[in-house]
Design a protein around this motif. Sequence first.
Motif, short mmCIF file in Angstrom:
data_model
loop_
_atom_site.label_atom_id
_atom_site.label_comp_id
_atom_site.label_asym_id
_atom_site.label_seq_id
_atom_site.Cartn_x
_atom_site.Cartn_y
_atom_site.Cartn_z
N GLY A 1 0.79 -1.23 0.00
CA GLY A 1 0.00 0.00 0.00
C GLY A 1 0.82 1.28 0.00
N LEU A 2 2.12 1.19 -0.33
CA LEU A 2 2.96 2.38 -0.33
C LEU A 2 3.16 2.97 -1.73
N LEU A 3 2.96 2.15 -2.75
CA LEU A 3 3.05 2.60 -4.14
C LEU A 3 1.81 2.17 -4.90
N THR A 4 1.49 2.90 -5.96
CA THR A 4 0.45 2.48 -6.89
C THR A 4 1.09 2.35 -8.27
N GLY A 5 0.61 1.41 -9.07
CA GLY A 5 1.17 1.18 -10.39
C GLY A 5 0.79 2.26 -11.37
N GLU A 6 1.71 2.59 -12.26
CA GLU A 6 1.49 3.56 -13.33
C GLU A 6 1.97 2.93 -14.65
N PRO A 7 1.57 3.47 -15.80
CA PRO A 7 2.05 2.92 -17.08
C PRO A 7 3.55 3.11 -17.25
N ASN A 8 4.11 2.35 -18.19
CA ASN A 8 5.51 2.48 -18.60
C ASN A 8 6.49 2.21 -17.47
N TYR A 9 6.25 1.14 -16.71
CA TYR A 9 7.17 0.67 -15.66
C TYR A 9 7.42 1.73 -14.59
N ARG A 10 6.40 2.50 -14.31
CA ARG A 10 6.53 3.53 -13.28
C ARG A 10 5.54 3.26 -12.15
N SER A 11 5.82 3.86 -11.02
CA SER A 11 4.90 3.80 -9.89
C SER A 11 4.79 5.19 -9.28
N ARG A 12 3.77 5.38 -8.47
CA ARG A 12 3.57 6.65 -7.80
C ARG A 12 3.48 6.40 -6.29
N VAL A 13 4.20 7.22 -5.52
CA VAL A 13 4.07 7.13 -4.07
C VAL A 13 2.63 7.51 -3.71
N VAL A 14 1.99 6.68 -2.92
CA VAL A 14 0.58 6.91 -2.59
C VAL A 14 0.39 8.30 -2.00
N GLU A 15 -0.58 9.01 -2.54
CA GLU A 15 -0.82 10.38 -2.11
C GLU A 15 -1.66 10.43 -0.84
N PHE A 16 -1.69 11.62 -0.24
CA PHE A 16 -2.53 11.81 0.93
C PHE A 16 -3.99 11.62 0.56
N ASP A 17 -4.66 10.78 1.32
CA ASP A 17 -6.07 10.49 1.05
C ASP A 17 -6.77 10.30 2.39
N PRO A 18 -7.65 11.23 2.78
CA PRO A 18 -8.32 11.10 4.08
C PRO A 18 -9.14 9.83 4.20
N VAL A 19 -9.68 9.35 3.08
CA VAL A 19 -10.45 8.10 3.11
C VAL A 19 -9.53 6.93 3.48
N ASP A 20 -8.32 6.94 2.91
CA ASP A 20 -7.36 5.87 3.22
C ASP A 20 -6.93 5.93 4.68
N ILE A 21 -6.65 7.14 5.18
CA ILE A 21 -6.27 7.28 6.58
C ILE A 21 -7.39 6.78 7.48
N ASP A 22 -8.61 7.19 7.20
CA ASP A 22 -9.77 6.79 7.99
C ASP A 22 -9.92 5.27 8.00
N ALA A 23 -9.81 4.67 6.82
CA ALA A 23 -10.01 3.23 6.69
C ALA A 23 -8.89 2.43 7.35
N LEU A 24 -7.63 2.85 7.12
CA LEU A 24 -6.53 2.05 7.67
C LEU A 24 -6.46 2.16 9.18
N TYR A 25 -6.76 3.34 9.74
CA TYR A 25 -6.77 3.46 11.19
C TYR A 25 -7.97 2.72 11.79
N ALA A 26 -9.09 2.72 11.09
CA ALA A 26 -10.25 1.97 11.57
C ALA A 26 -9.91 0.49 11.71
N LYS A 27 -9.24 -0.03 10.71
CA LYS A 27 -8.84 -1.44 10.75
C LYS A 27 -7.78 -1.67 11.83
N ARG A 28 -6.84 -0.76 11.91
CA ARG A 28 -5.76 -0.92 12.89
C ARG A 28 -6.28 -0.84 14.32
#
Length: 253
Positions: free
Chosen positions: A73-100
């Motif tokens: 969950g630290l990178l997301t796939g991009e075209p042409n053999y690239r990846s992107r560092v996961v951006e700030f997302d309040p939904v992701d923070i809310d969900a991952l802390y809820a699970k944790r």
Amino acid sequence: MTLSLAEILKPIDREADGAGRRTAIDVYDVLQSYILDGTLRPGMIVSQVAIAEALQVSRTPVREAMRMLQEGGLLTGEPNYRSRVVEFDPVDIDALYAKRIVLEALGVAMTVKRLERGGVGALEAIVLSLESPKAHDDFAEWQRLHRQFHRTIVAGAGATMMADLEQLEKRSERYQSAYKGAHLPGWWQRGEAEHRELFEAIAKGDASQAGELAGRHLARTALELLAALAPEYDSSRVRDSLRFAAAGAKGIE
């Protein structure tokens, strides 16, 4: 001024040329550390070619390391053999802390029931180190001890749950480091009283109280982070999970 990957990453120092899997783990460790400490910023594009050149390794271990980081969950796939560092997302923070919150509250309660006297002493040593001047002055040292604390308080939950919690911890730590990190001295001391209170509940063998305190500690961190970064966001998952964890913890004796 934006630095290139070649300026950010240093070549992996290997006395002997490792085989593919070993080198992939080395690359994974390097990239993960830069993501967690905020050096590789949220949203930053990283390419297999640029990483391989900067670390002076082949693209095969880089490809494997990036796949592992995507699974974590630290990178997301991009075209042409690239990846992107996961951006700030309040939904992701809310969900991952809820699970944790739910998992860690359960893990702490399970650990209390199985913890021996030697384990209590080891945990106290970690708490004392977290409260020491060295940890107060050195964010990297505090971060190391903080990871150790959270892994120790769930040690009785079993390897599978511990592995799941470690991945969640790394994802939540990335948000903390990227948006606060060492550039805001002293923020990491705010949870000190909570660590001490949690330790005392564990030391006296109160699984119910310890589980609830663990959930509250994580919820406070999540709500503080969301309030700072997305004050308009309704963090209902965190609040629901805390209520659920608190009720569940009371059922464990």
